[in-house]
Design an enzyme around this catalytic site. Structure first.
Site, PDB file in Angstrom:
ATOM      1  N   ASN A  91       0.576  -0.982   0.009  1.00  0.00           N
ATOM      2  CA  ASN A  91       0.009   0.251  -0.309  1.00  0.00           C
ATOM      3  C   ASN A  91       0.444   0.907  -0.342  1.00  0.00           C
ATOM      4  O   ASN A  91       0.103   1.694  -0.525  1.00  0.00           O
ATOM      5  CB  ASN A  91      -0.688   0.752   1.397  1.00  0.00           C
ATOM      6  CG  ASN A  91      -1.564   1.176   1.663  1.00  0.00           C
ATOM      7  OD1 ASN A  91      -2.506   1.807   1.254  1.00  0.00           O
ATOM      8  ND2 ASN A  91      -1.376   1.788   2.980  1.00  0.00           N
ATOM      9  N   SER A 146      -4.180   2.794  -9.102  1.00  0.00           N
ATOM     10  CA  SER A 146      -4.357   4.087  -9.131  1.00  0.00           C
ATOM     11  C   SER A 146      -5.400   4.331 -10.839  1.00  0.00           C
ATOM     12  O   SER A 146      -4.368   3.356 -11.628  1.00  0.00           O
ATOM     13  CB  SER A 146      -3.701   5.257  -8.629  1.00  0.00           C
ATOM     14  OG  SER A 146      -4.265   6.270  -9.415  1.00  0.00           O
ATOM     15  N   TYR A 159       3.825   9.479 -10.735  1.00  0.00           N
ATOM     16  CA  TYR A 159       3.084   8.774  -9.736  1.00  0.00           C
ATOM     17  C   TYR A 159       2.227   7.574 -10.614  1.00  0.00           C
ATOM     18  O   TYR A 159       2.652   6.856 -10.629  1.00  0.00           O
ATOM     19  CB  TYR A 159       1.963  10.104  -9.087  1.00  0.00           C
ATOM     20  CG  TYR A 159       1.165   9.016  -7.942  1.00  0.00           C
ATOM     21  CD1 TYR A 159       1.542   8.416  -6.992  1.00  0.00           C
ATOM     22  CD2 TYR A 159      -0.451   8.652  -8.688  1.00  0.00           C
ATOM     23  CE1 TYR A 159       0.551   7.878  -6.747  1.00  0.00           C
ATOM     24  CE2 TYR A 159      -1.521   8.090  -7.930  1.00  0.00           C
ATOM     25  CZ  TYR A 159      -1.018   7.769  -6.866  1.00  0.00           C
ATOM     26  OH  TYR A 159      -1.590   7.184  -6.612  1.00  0.00           O
ATOM     27  N   SER A 162       4.183   5.124 -12.130  1.00  0.00           N
ATOM     28  CA  SER A 162       4.700   3.990 -11.457  1.00  0.00           C
ATOM     29  C   SER A 162       4.097   3.443 -11.064  1.00  0.00           C
ATOM     30  O   SER A 162       4.040   2.048 -10.558  1.00  0.00           O
ATOM     31  CB  SER A 162       5.182   5.162  -9.577  1.00  0.00           C
ATOM     32  OG  SER A 162       3.864   5.747  -9.215  1.00  0.00           O
ATOM     33  N   LYS A 163       2.383   3.999 -11.280  1.00  0.00           N
ATOM     34  CA  LYS A 163       1.859   2.609 -10.670  1.00  0.00           C
ATOM     35  C   LYS A 163       1.268   1.898 -12.012  1.00  0.00           C
ATOM     36  O   LYS A 163       0.567   0.780 -11.831  1.00  0.00           O
ATOM     37  CB  LYS A 163       0.234   3.487 -10.337  1.00  0.00           C
ATOM     38  CG  LYS A 163       0.087   4.134  -9.340  1.00  0.00           C
ATOM     39  CD  LYS A 163       0.206   3.183  -8.180  1.00  0.00           C
ATOM     40  CE  LYS A 163      -0.032   3.970  -7.025  1.00  0.00           C
ATOM     41  NZ  LYS A 163       0.397   2.842  -5.870  1.00  0.00           N
TER      42      LYS A 163
HETATM   43  N1  LIG Z   1      -5.629   8.882  -1.720  1.00  0.00           N
HETATM   44  C1  LIG Z   1      -6.190   8.619  -3.285  1.00  0.00           C
HETATM   45  O1  LIG Z   1      -7.605   9.232  -3.634  1.00  0.00           O
HETATM   46  C2  LIG Z   1      -5.687   7.518  -3.967  1.00  0.00           C
HETATM   47  C3  LIG Z   1      -5.689   6.883  -5.314  1.00  0.00           C
HETATM   48  C4  LIG Z   1      -6.148   5.894  -5.644  1.00  0.00           C
HETATM   49  C5  LIG Z   1      -4.348   5.435  -5.112  1.00  0.00           C
HETATM   50  N2  LIG Z   1      -4.474   5.478  -4.136  1.00  0.00           N
HETATM   51  C6  LIG Z   1      -3.157   4.166  -3.309  1.00  0.00           C
HETATM   52  O2  LIG Z   1      -3.379   3.907  -2.118  1.00  0.00           O
HETATM   53  C7  LIG Z   1      -2.265   4.030  -1.144  1.00  0.00           C
HETATM   54  C8  LIG Z   1      -2.446   4.689  -0.080  1.00  0.00           C
HETATM   55  O3  LIG Z   1      -3.049   6.227  -0.435  1.00  0.00           O
HETATM   56  P1  LIG Z   1      -2.931   7.218   1.046  1.00  0.00           P
HETATM   57  O4  LIG Z   1      -4.349   8.175  -0.241  1.00  0.00           O
HETATM   58  O5  LIG Z   1      -3.328   6.358   2.028  1.00  0.00           O
HETATM   59  O6  LIG Z   1      -1.110   7.312   1.106  1.00  0.00           O
HETATM   60  P2  LIG Z   1      -1.204   8.637   2.401  1.00  0.00           P
HETATM   61  O7  LIG Z   1      -2.703   9.183   3.383  1.00  0.00           O
HETATM   62  O8  LIG Z   1      -0.507   9.691   1.995  1.00  0.00           O
HETATM   63  O9  LIG Z   1      -0.238   7.542   3.308  1.00  0.00           O
HETATM   64  C9  LIG Z   1       0.705   6.584   2.855  1.00  0.00           C
HETATM   65  C10 LIG Z   1       1.454   5.976   3.705  1.00  0.00           C
HETATM   66  O10 LIG Z   1       3.129   5.524   3.094  1.00  0.00           O
HETATM   67  C11 LIG Z   1       3.665   5.371   3.747  1.00  0.00           C
HETATM   68  N3  LIG Z   1       4.914   5.305   3.199  1.00  0.00           N
HETATM   69  C12 LIG Z   1       5.569   6.331   2.430  1.00  0.00           C
HETATM   70  N4  LIG Z   1       6.029   5.923   1.902  1.00  0.00           N
HETATM   71  C13 LIG Z   1       7.434   4.905   2.151  1.00  0.00           C
HETATM   72  C14 LIG Z   1       7.907   4.573   2.842  1.00  0.00           C
HETATM   73  N5  LIG Z   1       8.964   4.727   1.105  1.00  0.00           N
HETATM   74  N6  LIG Z   1       8.264   2.669   2.851  1.00  0.00           N
HETATM   75  C15 LIG Z   1       7.188   2.689   3.679  1.00  0.00           C
HETATM   76  N7  LIG Z   1       6.188   3.841   4.020  1.00  0.00           N
HETATM   77  C16 LIG Z   1       5.859   4.228   3.334  1.00  0.00           C
HETATM   78  C17 LIG Z   1       3.420   7.054   4.593  1.00  0.00           C
HETATM   79  O11 LIG Z   1       3.794   6.795   6.361  1.00  0.00           O
HETATM   80  P3  LIG Z   1       5.231   7.367   6.144  1.00  0.00           P
HETATM   81  O12 LIG Z   1       5.631   8.937   5.645  1.00  0.00           O
HETATM   82  O13 LIG Z   1       5.510   7.821   7.252  1.00  0.00           O
HETATM   83  O14 LIG Z   1       6.359   6.705   5.467  1.00  0.00           O
HETATM   84  C18 LIG Z   1       2.154   6.258   4.521  1.00  0.00           C
HETATM   85  O15 LIG Z   1       1.790   5.229   6.067  1.00  0.00           O
HETATM   86  C19 LIG Z   1      -1.586   4.416  -1.869  1.00  0.00           C
HETATM   87  O16 LIG Z   1      -0.938   3.508  -3.031  1.00  0.00           O
HETATM   88  C20 LIG Z   1      -1.261   5.061  -3.526  1.00  0.00           C
HETATM   89  O17 LIG Z   1      -0.823   5.948  -4.253  1.00  0.00           O
HETATM   90  C21 LIG Z   1      -4.862   6.893  -3.109  1.00  0.00           C
END
Ligand SMILES: NC(=O)c1ccc[n+]([C@@H]2O[C@H](COP(=O)([O-])OP(=O)(O)OC[C@H]3O[C@@H](n4cnc5c(N)ncnc54)[C@H](OP(=O)(O)O)[C@@H]3O)[C@@H](O)[C@H]2O)c1
Length: 246
Positions: A91, A146, A159, A162-163
């Site tokens: 994730n 995504s 971004y 990468s996906k």
């Molecule tokens: N939000 C959306 O609308 C959306 C839409 C489509 C897909 N997604 C996907 O859903 C997933 C979750 O997204 P989210 O929106 O919940 O993101 P988020 O709120 O930014 O949370 C990301 C999490 O990943 C951790 N992280 C980032 N880089 C890391 C690394 N190098 N090693 C270990 N942990 C790491 C962060 O903690 P730290 O910063 O402390 O490391 C945080 O816990 C992602 O894969 C994202 O691409 C999100």
């Protein structure tokens, strides 16, 4: 959905957003959890909440999944603590610079960072985890993708790219896993109300999905009933078909 109470679930990027929602959802099922993020304070807060929600045991490790030795430490500690890993959810992800630059203006260092965390990280974690899953002839690996990894959109630069790589990894690896008892699928959760989305679309004026609304897709893929392999599941469409969302 039958999630057995002592199942071991490894979730990367569990300190906020979707990763936190997934951690708490599996905790309510009494699972054993291995979670990570780079920053410790929020991760330990989620560990505390997970225990309160009913997790049997929670291992919380600060680790950067784009770094091999951190991946090794996270997985080795998980195996030493729990003996096995039943489900891996890749994730963790970063967006890159906000506002997102056009590709022609994209800084090289940021481009490489985004690809390393979002595309190389899941490869490193999966390669380390899958060996034991193959020995045990069971396991479910779920990659979080995504819409930006399915269709190219102006401004979604590194971004989105990468996906696309993560989707290619999922298709290729799922084919290699066919018939082994280990399955790999990907979930597009839709646009969610998280810190990442606020960075991506700061002036957002439309409704977003609450991450808690999409956790059932992951509970399904982790369950004994799931037989999918190599599928790309759009969360809201999947849940609407099942009548879980109106
Ligand atoms: N939000 C959306 O609308 C959306 C839409 C489509 C897909 N997604 C996907 O859903 C997933 C979750 O997204 P989210 O929106 O919940 O993101 P988020 O709120 O930014 O949370 C990301 C999490 O990943 C951790 N992280 C980032 N880089 C890391 C690394 N190098 N090693 C270990 N942990 C790491 C962060 O903690 P730290 O910063 O402390 O490391 C945080 O816990 C992602 O894969 C994202 O691409 C999100």
């Amino acid at each position: 959905m039958s999630i057995s109470s002592n199942q071991v679930i490894m979730i990367t990027g569990a300190s906020k957003g979707l990763g936190r929602a997934l951690t708490l959802a599996f905790s309510k099922k009494g699972a054993r959890l291995a979670i990570c993020a780079r920053e410790e304070t929020k991760l330990l807060q989620v560990k505390k909440e997970a225990v309160q929600q009913g997790a049997m045991e929670v291992l919380a490790i600060t680790a950067d999944l784009s770094i091999s030795r951190d991946v090794e430490r996270f997985v080795a500690l998980t195996e030493a603590t729990f003996g096995t890993i039943d489900v891996l959810i890749n994730n963790a992800s970063i967006l890159g610079p906000s506002p997102m630059p056009l590709l022609a203006d994209y800084p090289e260092g940021d481009y490489q960072d985004v690809l390393r965390v979002n595309a190389v990280g899941p490869f490193l974690v999966t390669r380390r985890v899958v060996a034991k899953m193959l020995q045990e002839k069971k396991g479910s690996i779920i990659n979080v993708t995504s819409e930006a990894g399915h269709t190219g959109y102006r401004g979604w630069g590194a971004y989105g790219i990468s996906k696309f790589a993560l989707e290619g990894l999922t298709q290729t690896w799922a084919d290699e896993l066919d018939g082994t008892g280990v399955r790999m699928n990907m979930v597009d959760p839709g646009e969610m109300d998280t810190e990442m989305h606020a960075l991506a679309v700061p002036d957002c004026n439309y409704d977003l999905v609450d991450p808690n609304e999409v956790v059932d897709v992951f509970l399904h893929l982790a369950s004994a009933e799931s037989t999918e392999n190599g599928e790309r599941i759009q969360a809201t469409e999947f849940l609407q078909k099942r009548g879980a969302l109106s």
